[in-house]
Design an enzyme around this catalytic site. Structure first.
Site, PDB file in Angstrom:
ATOM      1  CB  CYS A   1      -0.899   0.013   1.248  1.00 24.91           C
ATOM      2  SG  CYS A   1      -1.790  -1.533   1.513  1.00 24.91           S
TER       3      CYS A   1
ATOM      4  CB  ILE B   1      -1.839  -8.377  -1.031  1.00 26.51           C
ATOM      5  CG1 ILE B   1      -1.358  -7.240  -1.936  1.00 26.51           C
ATOM      6  CG2 ILE B   1      -1.066  -9.667  -1.286  1.00 26.51           C
ATOM      7  CD1 ILE B   1      -1.372  -7.548  -3.405  1.00 26.51           C
ATOM      8  CB  ILE B   2      -3.086 -10.497   3.189  1.00 26.39           C
ATOM      9  CG1 ILE B   2      -1.772 -10.997   2.577  1.00 26.39           C
ATOM     10  CG2 ILE B   2      -3.542 -11.396   4.320  1.00 26.39           C
ATOM     11  CD1 ILE B   2      -1.809 -12.429   2.112  1.00 26.39           C
TER      12      ILE B   2
ATOM     13  N   GLY C   1       3.235  -3.332   3.243  1.00 25.09           N
ATOM     14  CA  GLY C   1       4.060  -4.535   3.187  1.00 25.09           C
ATOM     15  C   GLY C   1       3.277  -5.786   3.494  1.00 25.09           C
TER      16      GLY C   1
ATOM     17  CG  ASP D   1      -0.666  -8.672   6.666  1.00 24.13           C
ATOM     18  OD1 ASP D   1      -1.707  -8.041   6.414  1.00 24.13           O
ATOM     19  OD2 ASP D   1       0.329  -8.653   5.915  1.00 24.13           O
TER      20      ASP D   1
ATOM     21  N   GLY E   1      14.369 -11.619  -7.919  1.00 25.31           N
ATOM     22  CA  GLY E   1      15.579 -12.346  -7.520  1.00 25.31           C
ATOM     23  C   GLY E   1      16.658 -11.532  -6.847  1.00 25.31           C
TER      24      GLY E   1
END
Length: 668
Positions: free
Chosen positions: A2, A56-57, A80, A106, A375
């Site tokens: 966010c 997202i969650i 996050g 979360d 990565g």
């Protein structure tokens, strides 16, 4: 993932938070959160929190921020992911005394964890995060940045208040925020390709360092604390076999990738075809019932400075049965995207990889993916860069040979003569700087993204700044990092210094910021499995000799993933993710760079074009970033058009970058 913002007016200040003030800060970051917006202003209007949501969650409205605990004594905004939030919630439920309003948010775990353990709760979090938390009982504001610095957090203290946000442009919405150049930070930027925390290139605006929290009392008293340093959590693997270390690496990495698959929206993988992204794709695909979505970037043709890796990416995509997407960029794509890139960087990031990261992020978002694994971090942890070997050789040679002071002085004088020679090339000048460090018994390695030596900087800076910084060395910015290293490192070897330095500077302030800024510009979340803090602690517990045994770069990581990805990808020549700006400099892009630098040198007292000109072909991107940043944010009170490259959007009208067309064709 966010965008967060907030303000605390101190007790001696007449400033009061208005909804319009907070809305401007919040909504200039609408790209970070297109799925919703929230706001909290305290009854006395001294505290305000703003939030833009990328869901997202827990996609429910109950998971919206700003969020409070059950009695409203704690309020939080959070950017996050806490990947182990379910475990922490279970622990809190077992302890009792907590009432929950969400099923699996979360964010709510952060609130109840702070209720239970205070600021020490941060030690339980496994994830990436930038947190603003207001404690109404203690009248304290807490700002917290994750251990590695995956997520940014900026703040400024002025006019009797502290303001904070995920992006600097939000702070600039405060009409009383100074818009000036931090000249000391500019000097360090020219050294490291980015500004080291707590500096930003804006005077008066700071960034919280990784692994650090800031506590601000309502009277304006500020306390800062570093809550995590990797050396405090290492367990030296000095008598452990290579096979066992490799097994532990793979096990921990598998856990890290699995944690970063947790999402209520689609997740994919950026795939370059190198060891790191290929390993991500392979581990991600384990146990999946449907193909992993992978995304790759290449270019319209081969260049002298860059050869496409798309065939390697396809090889790995076929190996795991991926749904693969790729995009080929042209020079015009750089020109088209440059205004947006400069705007979203907030402060200069002298890495042209921002261009392909922006486009691969947009490619993923357009394909319906909201989260991607990347990565970053592996090369720094396991010595994956070929030029690191040269630094190691020179450092060891310097440490072994006792050099008499008279000979040292003679050598330094010779280096000064060569360096100041009329025909001294960029490479020769920089080599003189590195040899000077060796003669003085200083660390040869001063960062994995060095741009200009101190003498080169004094050549390109204006006479005023050259005089001001005549006695300043870029080493001053590294001194605190070096001190921690010497005090804490269980194996204070040259390679461990190189890794530790990049963990504290290049990764959080350059590589991770280019990922955060460019992915969030198109409303995409990026996750970094190789930089899970538990994995970093394991990597830093491995002896130097094991990481590059027999002179093989990334030896122990290659051993760990052999059998997971094809041998041809493990054993092929290293090629970094890049953009061919050196080749493009010889075309219309080069003409554009020269014009912009001439205008910048004429309009400011920062650089002199006579000093800048010799560096444009090799380091023009770093210099252009400063010029365009200044033009965007400093030279005018409001963003201005960038001539033939197109207009920059008004600061009061956030642009949805998903609507920007791509000129290159997509498809496999």
């Amino acid at each position: 993932m966010c965008g967060i913002a907030g303000v605390l007016s101190f007790t001696n200040s007449a400033f009061r938070v208005s909804e319009s003030y907070l809305t401007r800060m919040r909504d200039v970051m609408a790209h970070r959160g297109p799925d919703g917006a929230g706001m909290f202003v305290s009854p006395d209007r001294r505290l305000g929190l703003g939030f833009r949501r990328l869901a997202i969650i827990d996609l429910s409205e109950r998971a919206m921020q700003p969020m409070s605990n059950e009695d409203g004594t704690l309020w939080v905004v959070f950017n996050g992911e806490i990947y182990n939030h379910a475990e922490i919630r279970a622990e809190l439920e077992a302890l009792g005394g907590h009432r929950w309003k969400t099923d699996h948010s979360d964010t709510e775990v952060i609130l109840h964890a702070f209720e239970q353990w205070g600021i020490n709760c941060v030690q339980k979090f496994r994830g990436m995060f930038a947190i603003g938390l207001w404690d109404t009982k203690q009248r304290q504001l807490w700002l917290i940045r994750d251990r590695i610095g995956v997520k940014p957090l900026y703040y400024s203290i002025h006019h009797g208040r502290i303001i904070f946000a995920s992006e600097i442009k939000a702070l600039l919405e405060d009409d009383q925020q100074e818009r000036g150049v931090n000249e000391e930070a500019l000097y360090y930027y020219l050294s490291f390709n980015a500004t080291p925390a707590p500096h930003t290139l804006f005077s008066g605006i700071h960034k919280l360092a990784p692994g650090t929290w800031l506590r601000v009392n309502e009277d304006g008293q500020v306390q800062e604390c570093r809550y995590w340093d990797v050396w405090d959590y290492t367990q030296p693997l000095t008598n452990v076999s290579d096979a066992e270390i490799a097994e532990r690496i793979l096990s921990e990495l598998r856990t890290s990738v699995k944690l970063r698959k947790i999402s209520d929206v689609p997740v994919g993988v950026f795939l370059s075809g190198g060891i790191d992204s290929s390993t991500n794709a392979a581990l991600f695909s384990e146990g999946e019932g449907q193909p992993v979505k992978t995304f790759s970037i290449g270019y319209d043709r081969e260049y002298k400075s860059y050869q496409n890796e798309l065939h390697y990416a396809r090889r790995m995509a076929n190996e795991v049965g991926a749904e693969h997407h790729e995009l080929r960029l042209r020079e015009n794509d750089l020109l088209d995207s440059l205004p947006q890139i400069i705007r979203h960087q907030d402060e200069p990031l002298a890495d042209p990889v921002c261009v392909p990261v922006y486009y691969v992020s947009k490619l993923a978002r357009d394909a319906g993916v909201i989260v991607c694994q990347v990565g970053e971090g592996s090369d720094e942890l396991f010595c994956g860069y070929p030029y690191w070997k040269d630094s190691l050789r020179l450092q060891r040679f310097s440490n072994l040979l006792p050099i008499p002071s008279a000979l040292t002085n003679l050598g330094l004088a010779g280096l000064n003569f060569v360096e100041r020679g009329r025909n001294a090339s960029y490479d020769r000048q920089f080599s003189c700087e590195v040899l000077r460090r060796a003669l003085l018994k200083r660390p040869v390695f001063c960062g994995g993204a060095e741009v200009f030596s101190d003498s080169q900087k004094r050549q390109l800076l204006s006479p005023r700044l050259s005089k001001r910084f005549a006695g300043l060395s870029s080493w001053e910015a590294l001194r605190p990092i070096r001190q921690r290293f010497e005090e804490k490192a269980w194996e204070p070897s040259p390679l461990n210094w190189m890794t530790y330095l990049d963990l504290n500077l290049r990764l959080p302030e350059l590589l991770l910021m280019r990922v955060d800024k460019m992915s969030m510009a198109v409303s995409l979340e990026a996750r970094v499995p190789f930089l899970d803090h538990k994995f970093v602690e394991l990597a830093m517990s491995i002896p130097e000799a094991v990481k590059i045994r027999g002179g093989v770069l990334k030896y122990i990581l290659k051993k760990a993933v052999r059998g997971v990805i094809p041998d041809e990808l493990i054993d092929r020549k290293k090629q970094g993710f890049a953009a061919p700006v050196y080749d493009w400099y010889h075309t219309k892009f080069g003409e554009y760079v020269t014009k912009e630098m001439k205008d910048f040198c004429k309009d400011t007292d920062l650089f002199q074009f006579e000093g800048v000109s010799p560096f444009l072909k090799r380091r023009g991107w770093a210099l252009l970033n400063v010029a365009l940043w200044w033009k965007q944010y400093i030279g005018s009170a409001t963003p201005v058009p960038h001539g033939p490259l197109g207009a920059v959007p008004s600061k009061t009208q956030p642009v949805d970058l998903r609507s920007v067309p791509l000129s290159a064709a997509t498809g496999v």
